[in-house]
Design a protein around this motif. Structure first.
Motif, PDB file in Angstrom:
ATOM      1  N   ASP A   1       0.848  -1.049  -0.135  1.00 25.28           N
ATOM      2  CA  ASP A   1      -0.146   0.050  -0.134  1.00 25.28           C
ATOM      3  C   ASP A   1       0.908   1.247   0.065  1.00 25.28           C
ATOM      4  O   ASP A   1       2.203   1.187   0.313  1.00 25.28           O
ATOM      5  CB  ASP A   1      -0.805  -0.034   1.309  1.00 25.28           C
TER       6      ASP A   1
ATOM      7  N   ASP B   1      -0.465   5.024   1.026  1.00 17.41           N
ATOM      8  CA  ASP B   1      -0.797   5.850   2.377  1.00 17.41           C
ATOM      9  C   ASP B   1      -0.759   5.335   3.367  1.00 17.41           C
ATOM     10  O   ASP B   1      -1.450   4.134   3.637  1.00 17.41           O
ATOM     11  CB  ASP B   1      -2.337   6.538   1.723  1.00 17.41           C
ATOM     12  N   GLU B   2      -0.141   5.964   4.188  1.00 20.97           N
ATOM     13  CA  GLU B   2       0.407   5.327   5.659  1.00 20.97           C
ATOM     14  C   GLU B   2       1.227   4.166   5.720  1.00 20.97           C
ATOM     15  O   GLU B   2       1.463   3.602   6.896  1.00 20.97           O
ATOM     16  CB  GLU B   2      -0.849   4.992   6.281  1.00 20.97           C
TER      17      GLU B   2
ATOM     18  N   ASP C   1      -0.322  -3.372   4.407  1.00 18.10           N
ATOM     19  CA  ASP C   1      -1.437  -2.354   4.290  1.00 18.10           C
ATOM     20  C   ASP C   1      -1.762  -1.830   5.812  1.00 18.10           C
ATOM     21  O   ASP C   1      -1.462  -2.473   6.723  1.00 18.10           O
ATOM     22  CB  ASP C   1      -2.708  -2.761   3.662  1.00 18.10           C
ATOM     23  N   ASP C   2      -2.039  -0.547   5.854  1.00 17.91           N
ATOM     24  CA  ASP C   2      -2.459   0.011   7.043  1.00 17.91           C
ATOM     25  C   ASP C   2      -3.896  -0.614   7.424  1.00 17.91           C
ATOM     26  O   ASP C   2      -4.381  -0.399   8.675  1.00 17.91           O
ATOM     27  CB  ASP C   2      -2.379   1.341   7.286  1.00 17.91           C
TER      28      ASP C   2
HETATM   29 MG   LIG Z   1      -3.179   2.904   3.129  1.00 18.03          MG
END
Ligand SMILES: [Mg+2]
Length: 224
Positions: free
Chosen positions: A25, A27-28, A160-161
């Motif tokens: 992933d 973002d974050e 992934d977050d």
């Molecule tokens: Mg994310």
């Protein structure tokens, strides 16, 4: 539309059939999305209330202190990505770790941002020295992960977050080693390990070591 977008992007991705694969992933995980998005919220009459790990319901109006509607959250996210995708700073350690891991494995970035920002995201990665292929996706990541993971006989890793993505991936490709990582420590504190992940990581150093030790266990030589 989603299927068309995904199929054509997947067709353009090369994965070696005997090489380990990392599907990550952005973002974050790679980009410090939330720090930037919080700044954007504050500049647009709103703020995040830190009540839980979700956007909907936790973004309040600065005047009324009421949660803004979910469709306004979507609009803010859309305009944020439109304006800022190229300039979000990377999370500490992400770029050097990806560079190091890329010696052992193929890397694909699987990110849920609007398709219109795919080029911006690819540009941002390249500008940070990690210009790996990017797939923009909507909703569940299961189909993309199932398809990519099926191309190699070597170990596959997913980072992934969002816990929901771990559950979705577990449902279609349970052999994929799933690492739960939330880059922003303030957000990370709001959430325990994703139920359907194999490992909760707290920084990129740990992620690299975790992946490398699994590759070694699986008989892949690791360049020190
Ligand atoms: Mg994310």
């Amino acid at each position: 539309m989603q299927t068309d977008h995904l199929d054509s992007q997947l067709a353009g991705i090369v994965v070696a059939q005997d090489r380990p694969l990392l599907i990550t992933d952005a973002d974050e995980v790679l980009f410090a999305f939330f720090k930037e998005f919080e700044r954007y919220l504050n500049a647009n009459g709103t703020y995040f209330n830190w009540a839980s790990f979700r956007l909907n319901g936790n973004i309040l109006d600065q005047q009324t202190h009421e949660a803004i509607d979910n469709h306004v959250v979507r609009e803010l996210l859309g305009s944020f990505f439109d304006r800022h995708t190229r300039s979000i700073p990377m999370i500490a350690g992400a770029a050097p770790s990806l560079q190091r891991l890329s010696r052992h494995m193929d890397i694909v970035v699987l990110t849920n941002i609007p398709h219109a920002q795919r080029a911006d995201r690819a540009e941002a990665l390249a500008a940070n020295g990690v210009g790996f292929p990017v797939i923009t996706n909507e909703g569940s990541k299961a189909e993309a992960v199932r398809e990519l993971a099926g191309r190699t006989t070597a170990p596959v890793f997913f980072i992934d977050d969002s816990p929901g993505h771990h559950t979705d991936v577990a449902g279609v490709a349970d052999h994929v080693m799933r690492i739960h990582f939330i880059g922003d420590p303030r957000l990370s504190d709001l959430l325990g390990p994703a139920e359907d992940s194999h490992h909760r990581a707290f920084d990129w150093e740990e992620i690299s070591l975790f992946i490398e030790s699994h590759l070694e266990e699986a008989g892949h030589s690791i360049v020190p």
